[in-house]
Every structure is written in structure tokens, then in C-alpha cells.
Scaffold this motif. Sequence first.
Motif, PDB file in Angstrom:
ATOM      1  N   GLN A 133       0.833  -1.194   0.000  1.00  0.00           N
ATOM      2  CA  GLN A 133       0.000   0.000   0.000  1.00  0.00           C
ATOM      3  C   GLN A 133       0.880   1.261   0.000  1.00  0.00           C
ATOM      4  OE1 GLN A 133      -2.743  -0.168   3.252  1.00  0.00           O
ATOM      5  NE2 GLN A 133      -4.314   0.972   2.189  1.00  0.00           N
ATOM      6  N   GLU A 134       2.038   1.147   0.652  1.00  0.00           N
ATOM      7  CA  GLU A 134       2.951   2.305   0.747  1.00  0.00           C
ATOM      8  C   GLU A 134       3.436   2.740  -0.638  1.00  0.00           C
ATOM      9  OE1 GLU A 134       3.332   3.919   3.594  1.00  0.00           O
ATOM     10  OE2 GLU A 134       1.933   2.397   4.342  1.00  0.00           O
ATOM     11  N   ALA A 182      -2.943  -1.960  -8.590  1.00  0.00           N
ATOM     12  CA  ALA A 182      -2.933  -0.852  -7.628  1.00  0.00           C
ATOM     13  C   ALA A 182      -4.330  -0.606  -7.067  1.00  0.00           C
ATOM     14  CB  ALA A 182      -2.400   0.413  -8.309  1.00  0.00           C
ATOM     15  N   SER A 183      -5.353  -0.759  -7.920  1.00  0.00           N
ATOM     16  CA  SER A 183      -6.743  -0.554  -7.472  1.00  0.00           C
ATOM     17  C   SER A 183      -7.160  -1.616  -6.466  1.00  0.00           C
ATOM     18  CB  SER A 183      -7.700  -0.616  -8.673  1.00  0.00           C
ATOM     19  OG  SER A 183      -7.379   0.389  -9.600  1.00  0.00           O
ATOM     20  N   THR A 184      -6.665  -2.814  -6.666  1.00  0.00           N
ATOM     21  CA  THR A 184      -6.972  -3.904  -5.735  1.00  0.00           C
ATOM     22  C   THR A 184      -6.309  -3.648  -4.375  1.00  0.00           C
ATOM     23  OG1 THR A 184      -7.014  -5.425  -7.619  1.00  0.00           O
ATOM     24  CG2 THR A 184      -6.877  -6.421  -5.442  1.00  0.00           C
ATOM     25  N   CYS A 227     -13.874  -3.418 -13.760  1.00  0.00           N
ATOM     26  CA  CYS A 227     -14.514  -4.239 -12.723  1.00  0.00           C
ATOM     27  C   CYS A 227     -13.967  -3.858 -11.335  1.00  0.00           C
ATOM     28  CB  CYS A 227     -14.269  -5.715 -13.012  1.00  0.00           C
ATOM     29  SG  CYS A 227     -15.423  -6.794 -12.155  1.00  0.00           S
ATOM     30  N   SER A 228     -12.633  -3.586 -11.274  1.00  0.00           N
ATOM     31  CA  SER A 228     -12.022  -3.157 -10.004  1.00  0.00           C
ATOM     32  C   SER A 228     -12.561  -1.798  -9.573  1.00  0.00           C
ATOM     33  CB  SER A 228     -10.492  -3.049 -10.153  1.00  0.00           C
ATOM     34  OG  SER A 228      -9.930  -4.285 -10.467  1.00  0.00           O
ATOM     35  N   LEU A 229     -12.788  -0.922 -10.536  1.00  0.00           N
ATOM     36  CA  LEU A 229     -13.242   0.444 -10.238  1.00  0.00           C
ATOM     37  C   LEU A 229     -14.663   0.472  -9.672  1.00  0.00           C
ATOM     38  CD1 LEU A 229     -11.886   2.453 -13.340  1.00  0.00           C
ATOM     39  CD2 LEU A 229     -10.736   1.891 -11.193  1.00  0.00           C
ATOM     40  N   LEU A 230     -15.425  -0.584  -9.931  1.00  0.00           N
ATOM     41  CA  LEU A 230     -16.809  -0.637  -9.441  1.00  0.00           C
ATOM     42  C   LEU A 230     -16.882  -0.686  -7.911  1.00  0.00           C
ATOM     43  CD1 LEU A 230     -18.379  -3.067 -12.073  1.00  0.00           C
ATOM     44  CD2 LEU A 230     -18.950  -0.644 -11.750  1.00  0.00           C
ATOM     45  N   ASN A 231     -15.732  -0.941  -7.255  1.00  0.00           N
ATOM     46  CA  ASN A 231     -15.691  -0.964  -5.789  1.00  0.00           C
ATOM     47  C   ASN A 231     -15.701   0.437  -5.192  1.00  0.00           C
ATOM     48  OD1 ASN A 231     -15.603  -3.827  -5.348  1.00  0.00           O
ATOM     49  ND2 ASN A 231     -13.513  -3.806  -6.158  1.00  0.00           N
ATOM     50  N   SER A 232     -15.576   1.444  -6.058  1.00  0.00           N
ATOM     51  CA  SER A 232     -15.638   2.839  -5.597  1.00  0.00           C
ATOM     52  C   SER A 232     -17.002   3.426  -5.986  1.00  0.00           C
ATOM     53  CB  SER A 232     -14.526   3.660  -6.262  1.00  0.00           C
ATOM     54  OG  SER A 232     -14.877   5.028  -6.336  1.00  0.00           O
TER      55      SER A 232
END
Length: 436
Positions: free
Chosen positions: A307-308, A344-346, A387-392
Motif C-alpha cells: 500500500q505504501e 494498484a486498485s486492488t 470491474c475493479s473500479l466498481l468498488n468505488s
Amino acid sequence: MKKPCIEADLVLTLIPLLESTDQEMLLHAGRAIGRICYDNRDLQEELVKVGVITSLVRILTDYAESEPLVHVDLLALCNLADLDTAKEALSKTKVAEQLVKQLRRAENHERLEIVFEVLQALAENDALKVQLVEAGVQEVLSEILLRLQGSSQAEDTCIVKAASDLIVSLLLGDGNCVRMVQLGVIHQLLDLLEKHVESGDVSVQHAALSALRNLAIPVVNKVQMLEEGVAERIQVLLRSEMPPVQFKLLGTLRMLADGQADAAEILGQDPMLLNRLVQWCNANDPTGVRGEANRLLASILRHNRSQEVVKAIQEAQGVKHLVSMTTSEHAAMQNEALNALAIASTIDLGTLEESFKESQLVQSLHKLLQDDNTSPEVKYNSIGLLCSLLNSGDLRQEIEEDKIKETLEQLCSHSNANVVKEAVTTLQVLRGETPQ
């Protein structure tokens, strides 16, 4: 005169004379054979077949201090060294030790040039490459490069170029690279690099970086090179303003990060490196530095699990460059960027959300999906990122407002099965269904 000598089989008559202990006899026999066989491949092959290589290496060993004999001997090796049969025969002798010895004691440009010519030809043979390194050729090359550092004489420049080219040649081939690392070549190359940073000697820097990049290809070498601090040491060159050096530096670091989470984490948390990368990503240059900087940034994110690192790249304002990279004219670069952003989105979508909105990532992805010229792999990776972006919540709203759902429905009948599968899955997530 050459033709009658050849027709009379004079060469085969002269060969036994190379076993003489009379230096005058050796000199004349060597010169005669050399002149008759010059530029005659059939005769040269015949010479190798009858064992002339053993005689030449013996002369070089027994009479290493005799300038005239060494000169004739080196010329003969120079004529024969391009033949595969000669390289094979030489690999069974101690020629590497003798050539390194002659390279070390060479005092004039002409002698250096002849030795380099022979070495360059022999470096095409894997067995001889290792023998040359075991004989310490890289140490002598470093000494020569340091001795001629900063010289502007044309002759010195030619020698520097020859030495640099030889360093690169010695390090081609995975098996050889592993052996070279075991023999400690890395630190000699790094010493060479660091001593030439200030002099601005681009050919040496370029060659050493090419060599390091080759060394970094085998996975086993990556680990050892990282443990030995290679990434940190090459970053000394980040202050270089020479595009060829910048290009090679970026390629070397990218090769080190490839598949190595530890390397990605080290590089991805170095503010100086990240700021320099973002600076290069903004550059308008014809040398490929901009593309290579983008690729290194993507590689750091792709191989990173921290994450850093995501936060550090976000703070350095590198995210927008990766979003731009998704629209590159090169499919390979597009896929690298898309995969990097998906990973990175994950890891930390919350940190990236604002940058994604500012750089209009959703809209860029939609264009890629609508464009018939977009390759199936790029479409597949674009849908995966969506698909990852749908978590936002905010990005989901953008996806819905941009009517991407309709495009995904059309892609459900795409000719590529992977694209269809990914489109179906993403539609299910978009509708709030459980993916099948």
C-alpha cells in the motif's frame, strides 16, 4: 605469388616449422603462412584442421615477451578467430589467459586494437566468454577505461568504444550471465559506472548499463543483484542528463523489478527515483526515455504488493501518466499500464480514486472498449480494470453515467472468448448480481 604457393601446397610444408624453437624461423614461417592464407577461407579452415591453433597458442605462451612474434601470432589469430572451428579449437586451450596477459601489457593503440579484434570474435563463443572472465578480462578492461577516461584523442576514443563493446558482448546469454554474477562481475561494472558518471563518458556508461541489464535477465541473478545493492548504486546515475544513459538506466531498473516484489517495493518507495521518473514521463523527447520511464513506473506497480508504494506513486503524481499510457500506440505498453492500475486498485483504490477521476480514466477505458481497432487483450484488461473500479461509489457512478453498460452488452458477442467472459462478469457486478 600467392596462387603458386597455394597450388604447391606450401602452407602444409610450412606448418611443421611452427614447432621450431628458433624464434627467427617461427617469425618467418608465421609471416609466410599469414600472407598466403589471408582472405582465403578454405585454406584457413585447412589450417585449423591440421592443428595450427595449438601451435599459435604455444607461441603466444612461450614467447609472450617477444614483440615481433606476438605481433605475427595475434595477426594470425585475428584472421582465424571468425571461424567457428577455430573458436571451438581455441576453447580447448589456455588462449584466454594469454590474450588477457597481452591486453594488460599492450602499450600502443595498434596492439590494443589487434587484441580487441581477437577478443571480440572469441566473445561470440559461450565457453570462451567464461574463460575470458575467469582470466580476469573485465578487470583489465576497467583499468584501460579508467586510464583513458576523459581523453579526447580519436585513437583513445576508439579503444574506449572497443572495450565498452567487449563488456556488452561478454554478457550476452542467460547461462553466461549467471556464471558472470557468480564471478563477481557486477561490482566491477558498478565501480566502472560510478567512476565515469562525472566524466560524462557516455559510451562507457551505456556499455556498463547494457551489461548490467543483460545480467539482470535471469531470475536467479535478480535476487543476488538486489541483495548486493545494485538498484541503489545505479541510481547514482539518475543525475545524468544524457538520454542514452537515462534510457539504459530505466531499462536496467525495469529488468530488476520484473517479477520481484522486493525490488518493486524498494524502487517504489524512493522519492528521488519517483520524482525523476515523473519528470521523464513529462519529457518531450525522441529517444524513448519517456516511454521507458512510463514502463518502469508501471512495472513497479505491477510487481508491488504494498500500500505504501501505491501511496508514494500517487504523491509523486505518477498515476496520471499511467492513465495516459493506457492510450499508447503500443499494445504492450497499454497492457502494462492497465495491469498496473488494476493491481494498484486492488491494493488501495481509495488512495487512487481522486487521481482516476481527474485523469478521466473511466472515459479513456470506455473509448478503448468502443474502438474496433483495440486489440482483444487490451479490451480484456480494460474490462478487468473497470470491474475493479466498481468498488468505488464515485467511479461506479461515472461508469453508469458514461453508459458503459451498453458497450459491455455489445462485447458479450465479441469474437474473443476471454473478452466475452470478462464482459459478462463485469456486467453481473455492475447489476449487483453474484458473478457466475
